[in-house]
Structure formats: structure tokens, C-alpha cells
Scaffold this motif. Structure first.
Motif, PDB file in Angstrom:
ATOM      1  N   SER A   1       0.439  10.714  -3.153  1.00 27.45           N
ATOM      2  CA  SER A   1      -0.358   9.615  -3.710  1.00 27.45           C
ATOM      3  C   SER A   1       0.508   8.364  -3.779  1.00 27.45           C
TER       4      SER A   1
ATOM      5  N   SER B   1      -4.021  -2.363  -1.955  1.00 24.64           N
ATOM      6  CA  SER B   1      -4.910  -1.291  -2.414  1.00 24.64           C
ATOM      7  C   SER B   1      -4.711  -0.063  -1.533  1.00 24.64           C
TER       8      SER B   1
ATOM      9  N   ARG C   1       2.711  -6.241  -6.443  1.00 24.63           N
ATOM     10  CA  ARG C   1       2.161  -5.187  -5.598  1.00 24.63           C
ATOM     11  C   ARG C   1       2.678  -5.294  -4.167  1.00 24.63           C
TER      12      ARG C   1
ATOM     13  N   GLY D   1      -0.739   5.342  -4.630  1.00 22.98           N
ATOM     14  CA  GLY D   1      -1.328   4.358  -5.538  1.00 22.98           C
ATOM     15  C   GLY D   1      -1.942   3.190  -4.800  1.00 22.98           C
ATOM     16  N   ASP D   2      -1.461   1.984  -5.109  1.00 24.83           N
ATOM     17  CA  ASP D   2      -2.030   0.758  -4.539  1.00 24.83           C
ATOM     18  C   ASP D   2      -1.391   0.353  -3.211  1.00 24.83           C
TER      19      ASP D   2
ATOM     20  N   SER E   1      -0.111   4.835   2.731  1.00 26.54           N
ATOM     21  CA  SER E   1      -1.164   5.855   2.693  1.00 26.54           C
ATOM     22  C   SER E   1      -1.787   6.051   4.073  1.00 26.54           C
TER      23      SER E   1
ATOM     24  N   TYR F   1       7.792  -3.829  -9.709  1.00 25.11           N
ATOM     25  CA  TYR F   1       6.339  -3.729  -9.780  1.00 25.11           C
ATOM     26  C   TYR F   1       5.810  -4.479 -10.995  1.00 25.11           C
TER      27      TYR F   1
END
Length: 394
Positions: free
Chosen positions: A300, A353, A275, A302-303, A308, A268
Motif C-alpha cells: 500500500s 493520489s 505529497r 497511500g497517496d 502503485s 510529508y
């Protein structure tokens, strides 16, 4: 317009009047959703009710399997359904043009106010404290000394700005959105809207493209810069009007992430490649339960947008919603182009994102515009007649 400014209004109240918690933000969003429903209830359509009911039933079924209800999953799906419905029932391209131009002026006015009068802007909007009160940030996590901007409001010294660093410094403008990521996303949306215009609407196209370029520069949005450049290339290429192959772009994006993680070593970093590598690595580690939304929905990521999305909504619902989006019959070529361009926007943003695709302050505007481009039966008949009589008008 309320979706655009509500976060800034709440932040100003938090800074100068009374602290705003996550419950206050949730209540404000609920009022906005109720306002949408109030508009739609007067023009309710059977297919709209059937679609919303089917989606809600699926989410409740998922809650039974998970043994826990996920309010955020309902909220994320509610935004496109409600704002698309409002745009479909009361909007059109001309109305959307006027409203979007007004939004652009508001966003640029706040952006330049932040750029040239940062101290005054900070006295009105204590962004860091506002997000701490909602539990999104820890109280001592602000690395930028004496700054009340969000954590991403300043580029770290080792990284710096990508666009005009010597002129603007490390400051990333957030404007009325309170954080620069959403400003960059809004820039891509208005660029997509402008590029979808016909050739005889060149003035409107240039207006939205210039506004997008200014916003990307102010926010130092690397994602916005890359995506808008890709959109301009797409507009210049002689692509087929429907571009139906673009329906597979999310799948192609996921496969490329997996390929990057499986065959190229990396780690990362706060860069596009860093990303992408972590997103692909996380996708590789998802099990079937997580892919279908049965496990990990409250994790969670994150990006990492695709993990997600899968864990919160499940692969089956994602396919259903995406298919419904591509089954919409647009009124004319502008609608077809806009759908193609925002397909690129959504497919790429999920690579870098985690949740910004579902932020109400940009997602509400995006899906309202989609609703405005969808053809009504009478309008589609009129457009077909116009195309027959004047084939060179587009």
C-alpha cells in the motif's frame, strides 16, 4: 449511471438495512462488468478481443512470476477496456452530453443535500461505518467527533479548507461519491469535457465549467482547482490540434518528482508539495523488480500513484496501454482536445493520489467518454468532408 451511484446505494443499504462487506462491493462491481460484457458481446470486434486477450495474458504471466494472482490488477485494467468498449459501440458525443448533464444534476443535488441537511444525509449514509466494514478504515480512527463522514470529509483544524473556509467551515462535500476526492476528480473530467467543445458550443462549455467550479468549491479539491485552471490555460493557448507531445507528460511528471526528491529536502505534509516530495522519494527507492511489477504489487503506497501503478501493472504494460490510448483515432477536434486534457488529468493525479484514478465511480465515466469521442469509419469520413467544405466550423 450505475457506476456513478452504486457506492451510494450500497452505503445506504449498509446504514439502514444490512451490513455490506468488501465481498458485497466486489459482487456489485462484477455485475456491472458483466452488464458491459453483455452489451459488447452483441457487437464484438476482433481487435477488441485481441487487445483484451493480450493484456490478460500479460497479467497471467506476471502472476506466474509473482507466484500469486493479483485480482485488483485485472480489475484496474478491466475498467478502461470495458467502458471504452461500451462508449465506442453504443455512444456518441451527443448521447454523452445528455447523459453527463444528467449525472451533473444528480451529483449537485446530492452535494447540496449534504451541505444544507448534513444530519439527514448522515442518517442515510454512514460513510465511516461503510468503509470500516470493508476494511479500509480502522474502527477507532475517526478523529472528527460525532461525524459519520469519511476521514477526508473534514479538514483537520490545523489545516482547514482552502476554498471558502468562512462560509462552509471544515466540511468537504462528497455528494454521491461518498468521499470528496472523487467529487473533485469528477469535476476535472466534466471540465475537460466542456473545454473540448467547439466555439459554437459555448453554452455547453459554460455549463460544464460552472458545474465543475461548484463541485471543486464544495469538495475543497486543491487538485481540482489547480488542474482545471491549467486546462483553461491550455484551451486559451494556440496549441497544435493533436498535441502529440503530451504523450510524454507521464514521463515528464515522473522525472519532476524524482528531481524534487533528489535535490530538495522536505518531508510529508498534507499539502501539494509535501505529497509530491514523498511520491518522488518513494520512486527513488523502487528497485527494478518493483518498477517492472515483479515485487511489491501488494504494497500500500497511500497517496503515491506512480509507485502503485508500476508495482501493480509493471512498466511494460503501462507503456503498452498508454501507447494504445494515444493511437486511438478521434472523430474530430473535440476528441483530440479531450484526450489532451485527460492526459493532463491522469498524469497529475498519479502524483498526489494512489488509487483514485481507478475508482469505478469516476474511471467508468471517463473511459465511456473516451469511447464516445473515438471516430467510426463512416463518421470520420463525414467529418473530413465537412472540414473540407466548411473549414471555419470548428
Amino acid at each position: 449511471m450505475v457506476a456513478l451511484i452504486y457506492q451510494a446505494v450500497l452505503c445506504a443499504i449498509h446504514t439502514n438495512v444490512h451490513a455490506i462487506s468488501v465481498a458485497g462491493v466486489g459482487l456489485t462491481e462484477a455485475v456491472i462488468y458483466i452488464a458491459c460484457i453483455t452489451v459488447l458481446i452483441k457487437r464484438i470486434r476482433l481487435e477488441f478481443v485481441a487487445f483484451a486477450t493480450l493484456v490478460a495474458a500479460y497479467l497471467f504471466l506476471m502472476a506466474i512470476f509473482r507466484n500469486q494472482l493479483d485480482p485488483k490488477g485485472f480489475r484496474d485494467v478491466m475498467i478502461p477496456i470495458l467502458f471504452y468498449g461500451v462508449g465506442r459501440e453504443i455512444g456518441n458525443v451527443k448521447y454523452a452530453d445528455s447523459l453527463l448533464k444528467l449525472m451533473v444534476l444528480v451529483v449537485l443535488a446530492f452535494g447540496f443535500f449534504e451541505l444544507f441537511f448534513l444530519d439527514a444525509f448522515s442518517r442515510i449514509f454512514n460513510i465511516f461505518s461503510y468503509y470500516v466494514s470493508q476494511g479500509n478504515l480502522a474502527a477507532g480512527s475517526n478523529w472528527a467527533k460525532d461525524s459519520v463522514l469519511g476521514l477526508n470529509g473534514m479538514r483537520p483544524e490545523g489545516i482547514g479548507r482552502t476554498i471558502l473556509p468562512s462560509l462552509i467551515g471544515n466540511h468537504r462535500i462528497s455528494s454521491i461519491f461518498l468521499e470528496p476526492v472523487s467529487l473533485g476528480n469528477f469535476a476535472v473530467i466534466i471540465a475537460a469535457w466542456g473545454l473540448s467543445k467547439r466555439r459554437d458550443e459555448i453554452k455547453e462549455m459554460v455549463f460544464f465549467l460552472l458545474a465543475a467550479a461548484i463541485m471543486i468549491t464544495l469538495s475543497d479539491s486543491r487538485y481540482g482547482m489547480i488542474t482545471v485552471a491549467a486546462l483553461v490555460v491550455m484551451r486559451c493557448l494556440p496549441l497544435h490540434k493533436a498535441n502529440i507531445w503530451m504523450i510524454a507528460l507521464p514521463l515528464i511528471s515522473v522525472l519532476l518528482l524524482l528531481f524534487l526528491a533528489a535535490f530538495f529536502g522536505g518531508q510529508y505534509s498534507d499539502s501539494v508539495l509535501g505529497r509530491l516530495f514523498v511520491s518522488g522519494k518513494t520512486l527513488l527507492n523502487l528497485d527494478l523488480g518493483m518498477i517492472f511489477g515483479l515485487d511489491g504489487f501488494n504494497t500500500s503506497f497511500g497517496d503515491m500513484g506512480y509507485p502503485s501503478l508500476f508495482t501493480r501493472l509493471g512498466l511494460l504494460l503501462c507503456i503498452f496501454l498508454w501507447s494504445a490510448f494515444w493511437m486511438l483515432k478521434m472523430a474530430d477536434e473535440r476528441g483530440n482536445r479531450f484526450r489532451t486534457y485527460i492526459t493532463l488529468y491522469m498524469s497529475l493525479i498519479l502524483c498526489v493520489s494512489g488509487t483514485s484514478l481507478f475508482a469505478l465511480k469516476t474511471a467508468g465515466i471517463l473511459w465511456f467518454l473516451v469511447g464516445c469521442t473515438v471516430g467510426r469509419p463512416k463518421e470520420m469520413q463525414a467529418a473530413s468532408s465537412a472540414n473540407v467544405s466548411q473549414p471555419s466550423s470548428i
